[in-house]
Write a protein that holds these residues in place. Structure first.
Motif, mmCIF file in Angstrom:
data_model
loop_
_atom_site.group_PDB
_atom_site.id
_atom_site.type_symbol
_atom_site.label_atom_id
_atom_site.label_comp_id
_atom_site.label_asym_id
_atom_site.label_seq_id
_atom_site.Cartn_x
_atom_site.Cartn_y
_atom_site.Cartn_z
ATOM 1 N N ALA A 44 0.825 -1.207 0.000
ATOM 2 C CA ALA A 44 0.000 0.000 0.000
ATOM 3 C C ALA A 44 0.864 1.263 0.000
ATOM 4 C CB ALA A 44 -0.916 0.005 1.222
ATOM 5 N N SER A 45 2.173 1.089 -0.084
ATOM 6 C CA SER A 45 3.076 2.249 -0.028
ATOM 7 C C SER A 45 3.070 3.005 -1.349
ATOM 8 C CB SER A 45 4.500 1.766 0.258
ATOM 9 O OG SER A 45 4.999 1.064 -0.861
ATOM 10 N N THR A 46 3.684 4.191 -1.306
ATOM 11 C CA THR A 46 3.841 4.981 -2.534
ATOM 12 C C THR A 46 4.540 4.144 -3.601
ATOM 13 O OG1 THR A 46 4.015 6.977 -1.208
ATOM 14 C CG2 THR A 46 4.867 7.101 -3.453
ATOM 15 N N ILE A 47 5.681 3.563 -3.239
ATOM 16 C CA ILE A 47 6.452 2.813 -4.233
ATOM 17 C C ILE A 47 5.732 1.515 -4.592
ATOM 18 C CG2 ILE A 47 8.664 1.676 -4.721
ATOM 19 C CD1 ILE A 47 8.891 4.731 -4.474
ATOM 20 N N GLY A 48 5.260 0.770 -3.587
ATOM 21 C CA GLY A 48 4.650 -0.534 -3.862
ATOM 22 C C GLY A 48 3.447 -0.425 -4.776
ATOM 23 N N VAL A 56 0.695 -6.794 -0.187
ATOM 24 C CA VAL A 56 0.687 -7.294 1.196
ATOM 25 C C VAL A 56 1.025 -6.127 2.115
ATOM 26 C CG1 VAL A 56 1.718 -8.957 2.790
ATOM 27 C CG2 VAL A 56 1.531 -9.519 0.348
ATOM 28 N N ASP A 57 0.112 -5.798 3.027
ATOM 29 C CA ASP A 57 0.377 -4.637 3.884
ATOM 30 C C ASP A 57 -0.389 -4.778 5.189
ATOM 31 O OD1 ASP A 57 1.537 -1.588 2.829
ATOM 32 O OD2 ASP A 57 0.543 -1.691 4.789
ATOM 33 N N ILE A 58 0.183 -4.177 6.252
ATOM 34 C CA ILE A 58 -0.558 -4.160 7.511
ATOM 35 C C ILE A 58 -1.747 -3.196 7.422
ATOM 36 C CG2 ILE A 58 1.306 -4.912 9.050
ATOM 37 C CD1 ILE A 58 1.892 -1.975 9.627
ATOM 38 N N ALA A 105 19.297 7.386 7.981
ATOM 39 C CA ALA A 105 18.472 7.615 9.165
ATOM 40 C C ALA A 105 17.338 6.605 9.260
ATOM 41 C CB ALA A 105 17.916 9.036 9.142
ATOM 42 N N GLU A 106 17.029 5.927 8.165
ATOM 43 C CA GLU A 106 15.934 4.942 8.183
ATOM 44 C C GLU A 106 16.341 3.617 8.826
ATOM 45 O OE1 GLU A 106 12.937 4.512 5.047
ATOM 46 O OE2 GLU A 106 14.267 5.703 3.805
ATOM 47 N N LEU A 107 17.661 3.391 8.973
ATOM 48 C CA LEU A 107 18.107 2.062 9.420
ATOM 49 C C LEU A 107 17.439 1.654 10.731
ATOM 50 C CD1 LEU A 107 19.868 -0.458 9.172
ATOM 51 C CD2 LEU A 107 21.771 0.835 10.150
ATOM 52 N N THR A 132 13.360 -0.994 0.369
ATOM 53 C CA THR A 132 13.385 -0.156 1.575
ATOM 54 C C THR A 132 14.827 0.206 1.953
ATOM 55 O OG1 THR A 132 11.370 -1.218 2.345
ATOM 56 C CG2 THR A 132 12.703 -0.116 4.019
ATOM 57 N N ASN A 133 15.015 1.463 2.319
ATOM 58 C CA ASN A 133 16.347 1.965 2.699
ATOM 59 C C ASN A 133 16.647 1.722 4.169
ATOM 60 O OD1 ASN A 133 17.614 3.165 0.383
ATOM 61 N ND2 ASN A 133 15.894 4.614 0.336
ATOM 62 N N PRO A 134 17.956 1.621 4.475
ATOM 63 C CA PRO A 134 19.094 1.630 3.550
ATOM 64 C C PRO A 134 19.339 0.208 3.023
ATOM 65 C CG PRO A 134 19.872 1.751 5.821
ATOM 66 C CD PRO A 134 18.374 1.634 5.903
HETATM 67 N N1 LIG Z 1 15.868 1.823 -3.204
HETATM 68 C C1 LIG Z 1 15.340 2.909 -3.778
HETATM 69 O O1 LIG Z 1 15.793 3.371 -4.833
HETATM 70 C C2 LIG Z 1 14.189 3.593 -3.149
HETATM 71 C C3 LIG Z 1 13.832 3.273 -1.877
HETATM 72 N N2 LIG Z 1 12.764 3.892 -1.279
HETATM 73 C C4 LIG Z 1 12.474 3.441 0.065
HETATM 74 O O2 LIG Z 1 11.280 2.650 0.024
HETATM 75 C C5 LIG Z 1 10.688 2.648 1.331
HETATM 76 C C6 LIG Z 1 9.203 2.859 1.204
HETATM 77 O O3 LIG Z 1 8.954 4.167 0.742
HETATM 78 P P1 LIG Z 1 7.448 4.621 0.461
HETATM 79 O O4 LIG Z 1 6.885 3.822 -0.645
HETATM 80 O O5 LIG Z 1 7.482 6.088 0.339
HETATM 81 O O6 LIG Z 1 6.761 4.178 1.844
HETATM 82 P P2 LIG Z 1 5.329 4.562 2.449
HETATM 83 O O7 LIG Z 1 5.559 5.329 3.708
HETATM 84 O O8 LIG Z 1 4.459 5.128 1.388
HETATM 85 O O9 LIG Z 1 4.717 3.122 2.824
HETATM 86 C C7 LIG Z 1 5.277 2.216 3.734
HETATM 87 C C8 LIG Z 1 4.272 1.054 3.826
HETATM 88 O O10 LIG Z 1 4.823 0.008 4.622
HETATM 89 C C9 LIG Z 1 3.733 -0.594 5.299
HETATM 90 N N3 LIG Z 1 4.236 -1.431 6.406
HETATM 91 C C10 LIG Z 1 4.879 -1.045 7.544
HETATM 92 N N4 LIG Z 1 5.211 -2.127 8.288
HETATM 93 C C11 LIG Z 1 4.786 -3.222 7.596
HETATM 94 C C12 LIG Z 1 4.857 -4.630 7.830
HETATM 95 N N5 LIG Z 1 5.423 -5.132 8.941
HETATM 96 N N6 LIG Z 1 4.346 -5.472 6.887
HETATM 97 C C13 LIG Z 1 3.759 -4.991 5.777
HETATM 98 N N7 LIG Z 1 3.663 -3.652 5.499
HETATM 99 C C14 LIG Z 1 4.169 -2.792 6.398
HETATM 100 C C15 LIG Z 1 2.886 0.600 5.742
HETATM 101 O O11 LIG Z 1 1.578 0.241 6.101
HETATM 102 C C16 LIG Z 1 2.939 1.457 4.457
HETATM 103 O O12 LIG Z 1 1.888 1.129 3.578
HETATM 104 C C17 LIG Z 1 11.451 3.704 2.131
HETATM 105 O O13 LIG Z 1 12.419 3.046 2.919
HETATM 106 C C18 LIG Z 1 12.142 4.531 1.047
HETATM 107 O O14 LIG Z 1 13.325 5.167 1.481
HETATM 108 C C19 LIG Z 1 11.997 4.804 -1.917
HETATM 109 C C20 LIG Z 1 12.315 5.161 -3.206
HETATM 110 C C21 LIG Z 1 13.434 4.602 -3.902
#
Ligand SMILES: NC(=O)C1=CN([C@@H]2O[C@H](COP(=O)(O)OP(=O)(O)OC[C@H]3O[C@@H](n4cnc5c(N)ncnc54)[C@H](O)[C@@H]3O)[C@@H](O)[C@H]2O)C=CC1
Ligand SMILES: O=C([O-])CC(=O)C(=O)O
Length: 336
Positions: free
Chosen positions: A9-13, A32-34, A105-107, A133-135
């Motif tokens: 349900a995330s922005t990226i997912g 799959v999301d909480i 800072a996300e670690l 997910t970072n890092p």
């Molecule tokens: N590697 C890369 O190039 C990139 C990495 N990212 C990273 O991706 C990550 C996600 O970013 P966004 O999509 O903006 O996140 P977001 O904040 O939009 O969504 C995070 C999601 O994780 C879910 N969640 C939390 N705990 C959970 C669990 N135990 N089981 C299942 N779901 C759970 C939340 O309900 C939420 O829907 C961040 O760490 C961000 O830094 C983002 C862009 C590029």
């Protein structure tokens, strides 16, 4: 193929799900999301988008060949039996997380989510796991330590840098960025290592003497945060990331199909993803981005290139940075 996106349900997912519906319409996707309600809502919306993708001029995939888009909870994972898992779950970002330190800072915030999700994944057979997910380098290694699946299952998504460096080099060289190939090794972060020694345009080597290495790296490092400053932390680089993740999934599919498309794509060169190292490039007990070929099991091969001296030196600095954090969190192999 069935892809489970954890944090779906995330922005990226959710954007990955949309991109797959358009570019890889046969793939079944589970979000799959909480946050069950948001996962359900994205799954419904994307499945409706798929109607238009499949009925546009020139499309040929129809009916039962179209992949499903469904929502699920982490408890459902064992029954879903996916062929590939994308890990995109994360703790909420503070509003001011728009500078270059934001990934590191996300670690501490995301470690406990990795532990929870590793428990959810434990009943599954070893499955390729693409960590977004970072890092990523630290979290890839942490998943590898916790799950003890073959290391070829573990991939960390760092491919956006390749598009960003192509943008910088294309401007510098006066060519279209989409024809530029420049692999990016090392850390997904401050210690990214541009491999200019292997840069190509249209298959030809690039003369790199006149290029300003530091300026190119600064551009690559700054641009995602320049974007986040304008759009806000809820809108990280969703477009390039979902396109790159979809490219990785399509490469896994192509690499698993005898006589199919070239898994390396149009430019015919390997790309770099983060994966646990066991002696490659002289490193072990950590994950870094290195050139890989992919198949249905994840990493089919890690290429060991001869690097220019400064590239090898920078890779060692990247390894030190990752190792320092793994020591701090007491990752497996680093217990005091
Ligand atoms: N590697 C890369 O190039 C990139 C990495 N990212 C990273 O991706 C990550 C996600 O970013 P966004 O999509 O903006 O996140 P977001 O904040 O939009 O969504 C995070 C999601 O994780 C879910 N969640 C939390 N705990 C959970 C669990 N135990 N089981 C299942 N779901 C759970 C939340 O309900 C939420 O829907 C961040 O760490 C961000 O830094 C983002 C862009 C590029
Ligand atoms: O740090 C972020 O929010 C996003 C990221 O890793 C990237 O786009 O490369």
């Amino acid at each position: 193929m069935h892809v489970a996106i954890i944090g779906g349900a995330s922005t990226i997912g959710s954007t990955v799900a949309y991109t797959l519906a358009g570019l890889a319409p046969t793939v079944d996707v589970s979000l799959v999301d909480i946050n069950e309600g948001a996962a359900w809502a994205h799954a419904k919306d994307v499945s409706h988008a798929s109607y238009h993708f499949s009925n546009a001029p020139g499309e040929t995939v129809s009916g039962d060949d179209i992949g499903t888009v469904q929502s699920a909870t982490p408890d459902d994972l064992a029954d879903l039996d996916p062929d590939l898992i994308v890990f995109n779950a994360a703790a909420p970002q503070p509003e001011d997380a728009t500078d270059r330190g934001a990934r590191d800072a996300e670690l501490d915030r995301n470690l406990s989510i990795v532990e929870d999700v590793a428990e959810d994944l434990r009943p599954l057979d070893p499955t390729p796991l693409l960590v977004v997910t970072n890092p990523i380098d630290r979290l890839v290694y942490q998943f590898y330590s916790l799950l003890e699946w073959p290391r070829r299952c573990f991939l960390g998504y760092s491919l956006s840098e390749t598009a960003r460096v192509a943008d910088a080099l294309g401007s510098e060289l006066g060519v279209h960025p989409n024809d530029v190939y420049c692999p990016m090794m090392g850390e997904h972060g401050e210690h990214v290592v541009p491999i200019l020694s292997r840069a190509r345009v249209g298959g030809d080597a690039v003369a790199t003497d006149d290029l300003d290495r530091d300026e190119i790296r600064e551009y690559v490092l700054d641009i995602p945060f320049d974007i986040a400053k304008e759009r806000g932390v809820d809108e990280t680089s969703r477009w390039v990331t979902s396109a790159g993740v979809t490219r990785v999934i399509r490469s896994v599919m192509a690499g698993s199909t005898a006589g199919g498309d070239d898994p390396r794509g149009r430019l015919g060169e390997p790309f770099c993803l983060s994966t646990p190292l066991d002696g490659e490039y002289g490193f072990e007990d950590l994950a870094l981005s290195v050139p890989v070929d992919l198949d249905e099991g994840g990493v089919d091969e890690i290429h060991e290139w001869d690097l220019a001296a400064e590239e090898a030196d920078e890779l060692a600095v990247a390894a030190d940075a990752v190792r320092t954090d793994l020591e701090r969190i007491g990752a497996k192999g680093y217990d005091s």
